[in-house]
Design an enzyme around this catalytic site. Structure first.
Site, PDB file in Angstrom:
ATOM      1  N   GLY A   6      18.486  57.243  50.973  1.00  0.00           N
ATOM      2  CA  GLY A   6      19.030  58.089  49.916  1.00  0.00           C
ATOM      3  C   GLY A   6      18.034  59.031  49.263  1.00  0.00           C
ATOM      4  O   GLY A   6      17.251  59.726  49.935  1.00  0.00           O
ATOM      5  N   SER A  17      20.574  58.306  35.089  1.00  0.00           N
ATOM      6  CA  SER A  17      21.889  58.660  35.610  1.00  0.00           C
ATOM      7  C   SER A  17      22.793  59.099  34.489  1.00  0.00           C
ATOM      8  O   SER A  17      22.658  58.673  33.350  1.00  0.00           O
ATOM      9  CB  SER A  17      22.527  57.487  36.332  1.00  0.00           C
ATOM     10  OG  SER A  17      23.781  57.907  36.831  1.00  0.00           O
ATOM     11  N   TYR A  35      25.118  48.022  35.985  1.00  0.00           N
ATOM     12  CA  TYR A  35      24.359  49.154  36.536  1.00  0.00           C
ATOM     13  C   TYR A  35      24.157  50.226  35.477  1.00  0.00           C
ATOM     14  O   TYR A  35      23.039  50.718  35.268  1.00  0.00           O
ATOM     15  CB  TYR A  35      25.105  49.734  37.747  1.00  0.00           C
ATOM     16  CG  TYR A  35      24.542  51.064  38.230  1.00  0.00           C
ATOM     17  CD1 TYR A  35      23.411  51.105  39.033  1.00  0.00           C
ATOM     18  CD2 TYR A  35      25.148  52.273  37.865  1.00  0.00           C
ATOM     19  CE1 TYR A  35      22.888  52.322  39.469  1.00  0.00           C
ATOM     20  CE2 TYR A  35      24.631  53.492  38.303  1.00  0.00           C
ATOM     21  CZ  TYR A  35      23.500  53.511  39.095  1.00  0.00           C
ATOM     22  OH  TYR A  35      22.989  54.720  39.514  1.00  0.00           O
TER      23      TYR A  35
END
Ligand code: NDP
Length: 315
Positions: free
Chosen positions: A13, A142, A190
């Site tokens: 990734g 994120s 997460y």
């Protein structure tokens, strides 16, 4: 000399794409810090990263012992350290039950936050000693942890609460497995870990930037809907998520483009400012993004720092 950069989770990734982008500049030697040595080797080969531009070293962020061993082997290599990129992460959105790190921390918080927290704290001394002109520590953040954005408001929302679950050890035995003390939820775990990443970046900035001159930064590279991060998701999600991001939300970026963005945060002179959360607009121009209220809470950042220190054995 070339700059030396450690990238965690460079076996796939974003990490791999960044390693490739940096290697292609000819200015960087990449230390790929990966839990699966063979996978990393194959990945570097098939991405076409030239041999002389990288070294693979074993690192399992889900084990504090492995992190300490990694730091020892890195020091034994004699290489100076100029930039650290905390990129690896696990995302377990469909998990019904929690899983745990070697020391018994819930896996998402343990890997994404606590593992990188210990790694960064240990390597800070090494970075301080480097004579490289622009030293940096980058923690990949994120938008999903950012409740001031649309994507950050998709339930379950990130929320660290008063950190009571973290303070009691996240082990599910005599404590909750969630940082806020709630019921286990893999998707939320997460997002919470990403908020911890962004809080840690800012706390590092407040504690060390002035004294050391090191740049501390975080970024949201865009939605890289094709990476292994979604490997645990149901097949239908994995099929529909990339086109959904491409055509509906338009937040999609390719792994290659995302790798170039992170490579900018590693080495571009125009992205040297510390304490910044970088994002990119539709024309791929970088800008300093706003963090959510929780992700910029100084008091919470300090508390997170102190509890994390105890859990990883630094205090
Ligand atoms: P990938 O799953 O492709 O990459 C994650 C990497 O982390 C892999 O190399 C994996 O290793 C590694 N890793 C996982 N657990 C451990 C561990 N215990 N020890 C060492 N390495 C480990 O996902 P992405 O490239 O998408 O994710 C990279 C970063 O980008 C993450 O921080 C993620 O939060 C962030 N991000 C991703 C977005 C996206 O849309 N994809 C959006 C925003 C942020 P292995 O190859 O062995 O499995």
């Amino acid at each position: 000399r070339k700059g030396n950069v450690i990238i965690t989770g460079a076996s796939s990734g974003l990490g791999l794409a960044t390693a490739k982008a940096l290697a292609e500049t000819g200015k960087w030697h990449i230390i790929m810090a990966c839990r699966n040595f063979l996978k990393a080797q194959m990945a570097a080969k098939s991405a076409g990263v030239a041999k002389e531009n990288y070294t693979i070293m074993h690192l399992d962020l889900a084990s504090l012992e492995s992190i300490r061993q990694f730091v020892d082997s890195f020091r034994r290599s004699g290489m100076p350290l100029d930039v650290l990129v905390c990129n690896a992460a696990v995302y377990l959105p469909t998990a019904k039950e929690p899983t745990f790190t070697a020391e018994g921390f819930e896996l998402s918080a343990g890997t994404n936050h606590l593992g990188h927290f210990l790694l960064t704290r240990l390597l800070l001394d090494d970075i301080k000693q480097s004579d490289y002109p622009s030293k940096r520590v980058i923690i990949v953040g994120s938008i999903t942890g950012n409740t001031n954005t649309l994507a950050g408001n998709v339930p379950p929302k990130a929320n660290l609460g008063d950190l009571r679950g973290l303070a009691s050890g996240l082990n599910g035995v005599n404590s909750s497995t969630m940082i806020d003390g709630g019921e286990f939820d893999g998707a939320k775990a997460y997002k919470d870990s990403k908020v911890c990443n962004m809080l840690t970046m800012q706390e590092l900035h407040r504690r060390y930037h002035e004294e050391t001159g090191i740049t501390f930064a975080s970024l949201y590279p865009g939605c890289i809907a094709t990476t292994g991060l979604f490997r645990e998701h149901i097949p239908l999600f994995r099929l529909l998520f990339p086109p959904f991001q491409k055509y509906i939300t338009k937040g999609y970026v390719s792994e290659e483009e995302a790798g170039k963005r992170l490579a900018q945060v590693v080495g571009d002179p125009s992205l040297e400012q510390s304490g910044v959360y970088w994002s990119w607009n539709k024309n791929s121009a970088s800008f300093q993004n706003q963090l959510s209220e929780e992700a910029s809470d100084e008091e919470k950042a300090r508390k997170l720092w102190e509890i994390s220190e105890k859990l990883v054995g630094l205090a």
